[in-house]
Design a protein around this motif. Structure first.
Motif, PDB file in Angstrom:
ATOM      1  N   ASN A 139      -3.290  -6.733   1.753  1.00  0.00           N
ATOM      2  CA  ASN A 139      -2.580  -6.194   3.023  1.00  0.00           C
ATOM      3  C   ASN A 139      -3.324  -6.237   4.170  1.00  0.00           C
ATOM      4  N   GLU A 140      -4.476  -6.250   4.127  1.00  0.00           N
ATOM      5  CA  GLU A 140      -5.410  -6.386   5.505  1.00  0.00           C
ATOM      6  C   GLU A 140      -5.285  -8.168   5.559  1.00  0.00           C
TER       7      GLU A 140
ATOM      8  N   GLU B 214      -5.214  -3.223  -0.922  1.00  0.00           N
ATOM      9  CA  GLU B 214      -5.643  -2.840   0.510  1.00  0.00           C
ATOM     10  C   GLU B 214      -6.061  -4.230   1.283  1.00  0.00           C
TER      11      GLU B 214
ATOM     12  N   THR C 126       0.826  -1.207  -0.009  1.00  0.00           N
ATOM     13  CA  THR C 126      -0.105   0.055  -0.073  1.00  0.00           C
ATOM     14  C   THR C 126       0.889   1.389   0.109  1.00  0.00           C
TER      15      THR C 126
ATOM     16  N   LYS D  61      -8.030  -1.276  -4.245  1.00  0.00           N
ATOM     17  CA  LYS D  61      -8.785  -2.057  -3.266  1.00  0.00           C
ATOM     18  C   LYS D  61      -8.295  -3.211  -2.883  1.00  0.00           C
TER      19      LYS D  61
END
Length: 163
Positions: A25-26, A22, A2, A19
Motif C-alpha cells: 500500500n505504501e 502495508e 489495508t 506487514k
C-alpha cells in the motif's frame, strides 16, 4: 489492501502478511505521488519555458502591429486595432494568471512534500496539487487558442486529433 476485510482475506489464505500488505500500500501511494510530482514539474517548466515566452512574443508582434497602424492611420487606428488590443489585454491577463498558478502549484507541492504520512501526502497531491495543475492547464489552453499557430511551440490539440 489495508481494509480489515482485505487483511483478513490475504492473511487467512497465506497470500500476504499484514506487514506485506502495508508495504504494498505504501509503495502504491509513493508511486502515485512521484508520478503527479513529475507531471507537475513538467507542466510548470513547459508553462514558464515555452508557453509564456510564445504568448509574450505574439503579444509583442501585435503591439508592433498596433503601433504601425497608429503611424499609418493616425486617429482612426483605435477603431481598426480594437481586436488586436483586446487580444493583447487578454494575453496579459492569461500570462499573469498562468505564472501565478505555476507558483501556487509549486507551493502546493512543497507543502505536500513536508507531510510525513505517505497516504496523507498522496491525498494532498490528489486534491491540491492536481487542482492547481488543472488551473495551469486551463490558462495554457486559453493561450493556445489566442497565440498564432506559427509562434506556438507545442502541438495544438486540433493538430493532435487530426494529423
Amino acid at each position: 489492501f489495508t481494509t480489515p476485510k482485505a487483511i483478513e482475506l490475504f492473511t487467512k489464505l497465506g497470500v500476504y502478511s499484514e506487514k506485506e500488505l502495508e508495504a504494498r500500500n505504501e509503495v502504491k501511494w509513493e508511486t502515485y505521488t512521484k508520478k503527479v510530482q513529475i507531471e507537475g514539474r513538467v507542466i510548470g517548466r513547459m508553462a514558464i519555458n515555452h508557453i509564456i515566452p510564445a504568448a509574450l512574443a505574439y503579444q509583442t508582434k501585435l503591439l508592433k502591429n498596433i503601433d504601425l497602424m497608429k503611424d499609418v492611420f493616425g486617429e482612426q487606428y483605435s477603431a481598426m486595432a480594437g481586436v488586436s488590443m483586446g487580444i493583447v489585454t487578454r494575453i496579459s491577463e492569461l500570462v499573469t494568471d498562468l505564472r501565478q498558478q505555476v507558483d501556487c502549484m509549486v507551493e502546493a507541492r512543497k507543502k505536500a512534500n513536508r507531510i510525513q504520512d505517505i497516504a496523507e501526502r498522496a491525498k494532498v497531491y490528489s486534491h491540491e496539487v492536481k487542482d492547481m495543475m488543472d488551473k495551469v492547464r486551463m490558462s495554457a489552453d486559453n493561450l493556445e487558442m489566442l497565440v498564432d499557430d506559427e509562434m506556438w511551440p507545442l502541438p495544438k490539440y486540433r493538430e493532435l486529433l487530426f494529423f
